[in-house]
Enzyme design. Structure first.
Site, PDB file in Angstrom:
ATOM      1  N   TYR A 170       0.857  -1.196   0.000  1.00 41.41           N
ATOM      2  CA  TYR A 170       0.000   0.000   0.000  1.00 41.41           C
ATOM      3  C   TYR A 170       0.891   1.243   0.000  1.00 41.41           C
ATOM      4  O   TYR A 170       1.832   1.347   0.804  1.00 41.41           O
ATOM      5  CB  TYR A 170      -0.893   0.000   1.246  1.00 41.41           C
ATOM      6  CG  TYR A 170      -1.701   1.278   1.398  1.00 41.41           C
ATOM      7  CD1 TYR A 170      -3.008   1.344   0.950  1.00 41.41           C
ATOM      8  CD2 TYR A 170      -1.126   2.429   1.960  1.00 41.41           C
ATOM      9  CE1 TYR A 170      -3.741   2.517   1.052  1.00 41.41           C
ATOM     10  CE2 TYR A 170      -1.849   3.606   2.062  1.00 41.41           C
ATOM     11  CZ  TYR A 170      -3.155   3.637   1.611  1.00 41.41           C
ATOM     12  OH  TYR A 170      -3.871   4.805   1.710  1.00 41.41           O
ATOM     13  N   GLU A 175      -3.648   7.433  -3.999  1.00 46.36           N
ATOM     14  CA  GLU A 175      -3.394   6.149  -3.344  1.00 46.36           C
ATOM     15  C   GLU A 175      -3.199   5.032  -4.371  1.00 46.36           C
ATOM     16  O   GLU A 175      -3.912   4.978  -5.368  1.00 46.36           O
ATOM     17  CB  GLU A 175      -4.623   5.848  -2.470  1.00 46.36           C
ATOM     18  CG  GLU A 175      -4.567   4.616  -1.631  1.00 46.36           C
ATOM     19  CD  GLU A 175      -5.909   4.381  -0.926  1.00 46.36           C
ATOM     20  OE1 GLU A 175      -6.125   4.963   0.152  1.00 46.36           O
ATOM     21  OE2 GLU A 175      -6.740   3.633  -1.470  1.00 46.36           O
TER      22      GLU A 175
END
Ligand code: GDP
Ligand code: MN
Length: 378
Positions: A101, A189
């Site tokens: 992530y 993101e």
């Protein structure tokens, strides 16, 4: 403003981030054709402004073009978190060795952009934060200096141990930060950032929110706005120049001024209620805005009571009163309306409302308490 994955990927690609190719389609037939072009082994992905698509069945792997068509016909038209899927992205299926992530957002508390990275990607980052907080590293970026090379390297080295991947990830983190700045993003993101069995680092998902206030100078990003993808209440509110945020309670709030709207929501909570929304009708005296506001509030089925809180400064209370009366003639409003008006032309407003049969108050405390009591019994 949220944008779609395929649009966010375009921003990332422009910044140099390795992102697999893809095609956006609106029919199963077009999905099949796109899959065919990409070699058959593809992922069909719902394009909606919400996360967790994978869990909801909105991300499906296909091993042939025919299977991609089947997935597309199932995904198109489905709803994920109340949003209907109108488009799917068809993109090559990647072999995945690991998922990480990487995200950067404007963090109010830090008063700066903050990176969050974790080698445990793919899943909800909130879940990782709750169950394994040590697996997340946060790095505040001082806006005076921007992202420094050692910060990018440090995060990449937290994600990977192989030098080849650390090198690729260092570059990607820098490119992500540039895309975040160039797009005036509040969030950018990549989840997951994958490593392929060959050792390549790639972004296979992309999520971006753009600061609405910056759109006037970003026409290319403004063009990403997809009216079909946002809740109808938000479109309507924007068109009527109302600030509106949907919340989970049952007390519909209609207030003039953002500060008073916040105070009203606090008072609703103080008396044990839950606001259904934040809605600021602004400082002008325009009955049309009141009509639009009431249409938005009454479209929400969980609203049990409507609460007006108007402080007449520039806003004239009689205009708001006329707006309420006009709106109740134009649209069928089921929940009762509790009204508090005070300030400019208060007397006239109270007379108008009394004639039309509405109870009106001048005390904010009284009206909020009464509205919350009613909502609790509904
Ligand atoms: P999200 O659920 O909305 O975040 O959608 P993602 O694009 O992140 O996909 C969810 C999950 O599906 C990923 O974490 C992967 O595990 C899986 N997935 C997505 N694309 C691919 C792919 O190309 N190949 C493989 N093997 N899995 C994928
Ligand atoms: Mn994802």
């Amino acid at each position: 403003m949220d944008i779609h994955e395929y649009q966010a990927k375009e921003l990332f690609r422009n910044a140099g981030i390795p992102v697999p190719p893809g095609e956006v389609v609106t029919t199963p037939e077009a999905a099949e054709a796109a899959a065919d072009k990409l070699g058959g082994k593809v992922v069909v992905k719902a394009q909606v402004h919400t996360g967790g698509r994978g869990k909801a069945g909105g991300v499906k792997l296909a091993s042939s073009a025919a299977e991609a068509r089947e997935h597309a016909s199932r995904i198109l038209g489905m709803t994920i978190n109340d949003l209907t899927v109108h488009k799917v992205l068809v993109t090559p299926a990647e072999d995945i060795a690991s998922e990480a992530y990487v995200g950067v957002l404007v963090d109010r508390k830090s008063q700066a952009p903050v990176f969050m990275v974790s080698p445990e990607g793919g899943v909800d980052i909130e879940e990782v934060a709750a169950t394994n907080p040590d697996a997340i590293r946060k790095v505040r970026i001082d806006p005076r200096y921007g992202l420094l090379p050692h910060q990018a390297y440090g995060m990449a080295a937290f994600l990977y141990s192989e030098p080849a991947q650390v090198k690729q990830a260092t570059k990607i983190i820098g490119q992500l930060y540039q895309a975040f700045l160039d797009g005036s993003c509040s969030l950018a993101e990549i989840n997951p950032l994958i490593v392929t069995p060959d050792g390549d680092v790639k972004a296979i998902d992309a999520k971006v929110s753009v600061d609405e206030s910056a759109l006037f100078r970003l026409p290319d990003v403004e063009a990403f706005r997809d009216l079909d993808a946002e809740p109808p209440s938000e479109t309507k509110a924007r068109e009527a120049s109302l600030s509106f945020v949907k919340l989970d309670g049952n007390v519909g709030c209609c207030v003039n001024g953002a500060g008073l709207a916040m105070a009203t929501m606090d008072l609703v909570k103080y008396y044990g209620g839950e606001p259904a929304n934040f809605l600021d009708i602004g400082g002008s005296s325009n009955p049309d805005k009141v009509v639009a506001a009431l249409e938005i509030i009454t479209a929400d089925p969980s609203v049990e009571v409507i609460l007006f809180n108007i402080f007449g400064g520039i806003t004239r209370c009689d205009d708001v009163a006329n707006g309420i009366v006009a709106a109740t003639k134009q649209i069928d409003i089921k929940p009762p309306i509790f009204i508090r008006l005070t300030g400019t032309n208060e007397e006239e407003a109270l007379a108008i409302l009394k004639d039309a049969g509405f109870p009106a108050y001048t005390s904010m405390d009284d009206v909020v308490e009464k509205a919350v009591q009613f909502a609790a019994q509904a």
